[in-house]
Design a protein around this motif. Structure first.
Motif, mmCIF file in Angstrom:
data_model
loop_
_atom_site.group_PDB
_atom_site.id
_atom_site.type_symbol
_atom_site.label_atom_id
_atom_site.label_comp_id
_atom_site.label_asym_id
_atom_site.label_seq_id
_atom_site.Cartn_x
_atom_site.Cartn_y
_atom_site.Cartn_z
ATOM 1 N N TYR A 1 0.784 -1.236 0.338
ATOM 2 C CA TYR A 1 0.275 0.089 0.055
ATOM 3 C C TYR A 1 0.651 1.432 -0.123
ATOM 4 C CZ TYR A 1 -3.129 3.818 2.343
ATOM 5 O OH TYR A 1 -3.638 4.962 2.195
ATOM 6 N N VAL A 2 2.385 1.183 1.030
ATOM 7 C CA VAL A 2 2.740 2.313 1.024
ATOM 8 C C VAL A 2 3.127 2.543 -0.254
ATOM 9 C CG1 VAL A 2 4.742 3.106 2.227
ATOM 10 C CG2 VAL A 2 2.762 2.428 4.108
ATOM 11 N N ALA A 3 4.266 1.729 -0.751
ATOM 12 C CA ALA A 3 4.279 1.273 -2.487
ATOM 13 C C ALA A 3 4.026 2.230 -3.336
ATOM 14 C CB ALA A 3 5.619 0.476 -2.481
ATOM 15 N N ALA A 4 3.035 1.364 -3.611
ATOM 16 C CA ALA A 4 1.556 2.207 -4.124
ATOM 17 C C ALA A 4 1.129 3.632 -4.265
ATOM 18 C CB ALA A 4 0.915 0.853 -4.653
ATOM 19 N N TYR A 5 1.691 3.919 -3.386
ATOM 20 C CA TYR A 5 1.009 5.175 -2.480
ATOM 21 C C TYR A 5 1.596 6.327 -2.825
ATOM 22 C CZ TYR A 5 -0.989 8.758 0.586
ATOM 23 O OH TYR A 5 -2.457 9.987 0.268
ATOM 24 N N TYR A 6 2.857 6.201 -2.859
ATOM 25 C CA TYR A 6 4.092 7.328 -2.606
ATOM 26 C C TYR A 6 4.849 6.819 -4.301
ATOM 27 C CZ TYR A 6 3.412 8.421 2.132
ATOM 28 O OH TYR A 6 2.692 9.259 3.155
ATOM 29 N N LEU A 7 5.040 5.295 -4.833
ATOM 30 C CA LEU A 7 5.157 5.746 -5.683
ATOM 31 C C LEU A 7 4.852 5.682 -7.408
ATOM 32 C CD1 LEU A 7 7.914 2.211 -5.463
ATOM 33 C CD2 LEU A 7 8.410 4.571 -5.173
ATOM 34 N N GLY A 8 3.145 5.853 -7.172
ATOM 35 C CA GLY A 8 2.741 5.501 -8.284
ATOM 36 C C GLY A 8 2.654 5.305 -9.434
ATOM 37 N N ARG A 9 1.342 5.044 -10.496
ATOM 38 C CA ARG A 9 0.861 4.223 -11.247
ATOM 39 C C ARG A 9 2.591 3.862 -12.389
ATOM 40 N NH1 ARG A 9 -3.295 5.505 -11.592
ATOM 41 N NH2 ARG A 9 -4.201 4.163 -11.179
ATOM 42 N N PRO A 10 3.118 4.696 -12.542
ATOM 43 C CA PRO A 10 4.055 4.369 -13.923
ATOM 44 C C PRO A 10 5.036 3.413 -12.943
ATOM 45 C CG PRO A 10 3.228 6.344 -13.748
ATOM 46 C CD PRO A 10 2.917 6.470 -12.512
ATOM 47 N N ILE A 11 5.524 3.433 -11.722
ATOM 48 C CA ILE A 11 6.420 2.743 -11.292
ATOM 49 C C ILE A 11 6.187 1.776 -11.005
ATOM 50 C CG2 ILE A 11 8.126 2.780 -9.688
ATOM 51 C CD1 ILE A 11 8.190 6.283 -9.272
ATOM 52 N N ILE A 12 5.045 1.815 -10.332
ATOM 53 C CA ILE A 12 4.373 0.445 -10.214
ATOM 54 C C ILE A 12 4.351 -0.480 -11.280
ATOM 55 C CG2 ILE A 12 2.061 -1.052 -9.005
ATOM 56 C CD1 ILE A 12 3.858 1.004 -7.054
ATOM 57 N N TYR A 13 3.209 -0.102 -12.880
ATOM 58 C CA TYR A 13 3.843 -0.402 -13.973
ATOM 59 C C TYR A 13 4.937 -1.268 -14.459
ATOM 60 C CZ TYR A 13 -1.611 -0.520 -14.255
ATOM 61 O OH TYR A 13 -2.747 -1.034 -13.910
ATOM 62 N N ARG A 14 6.156 -0.283 -14.200
ATOM 63 C CA ARG A 14 7.170 -1.199 -14.813
ATOM 64 C C ARG A 14 7.762 -1.894 -13.582
ATOM 65 N NH1 ARG A 14 10.759 4.921 -13.928
ATOM 66 N NH2 ARG A 14 8.809 5.391 -15.131
ATOM 67 N N PHE A 15 7.835 -1.777 -11.922
ATOM 68 C CA PHE A 15 7.958 -2.289 -12.212
ATOM 69 C C PHE A 15 7.298 -4.061 -12.016
ATOM 70 C CE2 PHE A 15 6.769 -5.698 -8.382
ATOM 71 C CZ PHE A 15 8.215 -6.082 -7.605
ATOM 72 N N ALA A 16 6.448 -4.156 -12.370
ATOM 73 C CA ALA A 16 5.071 -5.496 -12.749
ATOM 74 C C ALA A 16 6.162 -6.161 -14.107
ATOM 75 C CB ALA A 16 4.224 -5.369 -13.069
ATOM 76 N N ASN A 17 6.219 -5.326 -14.703
ATOM 77 C CA ASN A 17 7.155 -5.516 -16.071
ATOM 78 C C ASN A 17 8.396 -6.229 -15.979
ATOM 79 O OD1 ASN A 17 4.340 -5.459 -17.182
ATOM 80 N ND2 ASN A 17 4.294 -3.696 -17.828
ATOM 81 N N SER A 18 8.779 -5.761 -14.771
ATOM 82 C CA SER A 18 10.139 -6.330 -14.796
ATOM 83 C C SER A 18 10.982 -7.330 -14.964
ATOM 84 C CB SER A 18 11.029 -5.711 -13.699
ATOM 85 O OG SER A 18 9.909 -5.964 -12.945
ATOM 86 N N LYS A 19 11.982 -8.250 -14.864
ATOM 87 C CA LYS A 19 12.435 -9.241 -14.749
ATOM 88 C C LYS A 19 12.118 -9.777 -13.208
ATOM 89 C CE LYS A 19 16.207 -9.704 -18.318
ATOM 90 N NZ LYS A 19 17.689 -10.466 -18.276
ATOM 91 N N PHE A 20 12.097 -8.925 -11.641
ATOM 92 C CA PHE A 20 11.982 -9.381 -10.539
ATOM 93 C C PHE A 20 10.739 -9.458 -10.520
ATOM 94 C CE2 PHE A 20 11.083 -7.866 -6.402
ATOM 95 C CZ PHE A 20 12.281 -8.842 -5.910
ATOM 96 N N GLY A 21 9.642 -8.045 -10.973
ATOM 97 C CA GLY A 21 8.062 -8.180 -11.176
ATOM 98 C C GLY A 21 7.653 -9.966 -11.394
ATOM 99 N N HIS A 22 8.194 -10.104 -12.505
ATOM 100 C CA HIS A 22 8.074 -11.795 -12.915
ATOM 101 C C HIS A 22 8.249 -13.385 -12.059
ATOM 102 C CE1 HIS A 22 8.101 -9.680 -17.567
ATOM 103 N NE2 HIS A 22 7.110 -9.414 -17.008
#
Length: 211
Positions: free
Chosen positions: A68-89
């Motif tokens: 929650y805190v990560a999404a709240y402060y980092l915002g959608r672009p960074i969260i989606y970038r993380f989701a599409n990263s190797k670590f996210g996968h």
């Protein structure tokens, strides 16, 4: 799975909290293979089942709060970038999964934070759209605690029951076998939760119309 067997062999309140904290974050971790074995041990007298549920819920809520805190402060672009990263996968995340969780959140409102904790595939990431939507923190904690508590109670009941049915050597296989039954139980609970809020909504509406 050797590390996991070692974890179960040394199961205590700390490892329960740690395992459920990880389960509450985006890292995939099987909560049913933490809480149910812990309740199994509690039935044998090695742990207290009420503390198992409390500690597991605290761990899950703390992990979800991290999302929650990560999404709240980092915002959608960074969260989606993380989701599409190797670590996210590696965490079994991708853009589509986050979009599904966001859609579920926006379709069901803040109550999705409660019901989402009971749905496989949504449970670990429902806190992300809550943070992106900047949901009120105390509401997030309240609904996440209730949802996590219900889920952990179901898993604890299963583990307690299995203590009288199977030896510990067959426990993991039996829990995996019961997973489908758990889904039906959760579905029933979700229906009851939805009915409660629907009835509550109409009662409040009827009351306001009378005034």
């Amino acid at each position: 799975m050797h590390w996991f067997s070692s974890l179960l062999d040394t199961l205590n309140y700390w490892t329960i909290f740690l395992g459920m904290y990880i389960e509450g974050t985006v890292i995939p971790f099987p909560s049913e293979l933490i809480v149910s074995p812990a309740a199994y041990h509690a039935a044998a007298g090695h742990l207290n089942v009420f503390w198992v549920v409390i500690v597991a819920t605290l761990g899950a809520v703390t992990g979800s709060t991290t999302n929650y805190v990560a999404a709240y402060y980092l915002g959608r672009p960074i969260i989606y970038r993380f989701a599409n990263s190797k670590f996210g996968h590696l965490c079994l995340l991708n853009e589509d999964k986050v979009k599904v969780a966001e859609k579920y959140f926006y379709d069901h409102g803040v109550i999705a934070t409660l019901t989402g904790r009971l749905i496989p595939g949504i449970r670990q990431i429902i806190s992300i759209p809550a943070g992106l939507a900047k949901m009120t923190f105390w509401k997030f904690i309240l609904y996440t605690t209730i949802g996590s508590g219900i889920w952990n109670c179901v898993l604890a009941v299963l583990g307690w029951y299995l203590h009288s049915v199977v030896p510990e050597s067959q426990l993991t296989a039996k829990i995996e076998e019961y997973n489908n039954y758990i889904k039906y139980v959760i579905l029933g609970i979700l229906v009851l939760v939805v009915l409660y809020f629907v009835v509550r909504y109409f009662l409040k509406k009827a009351k306001s119309n009378k005034q």
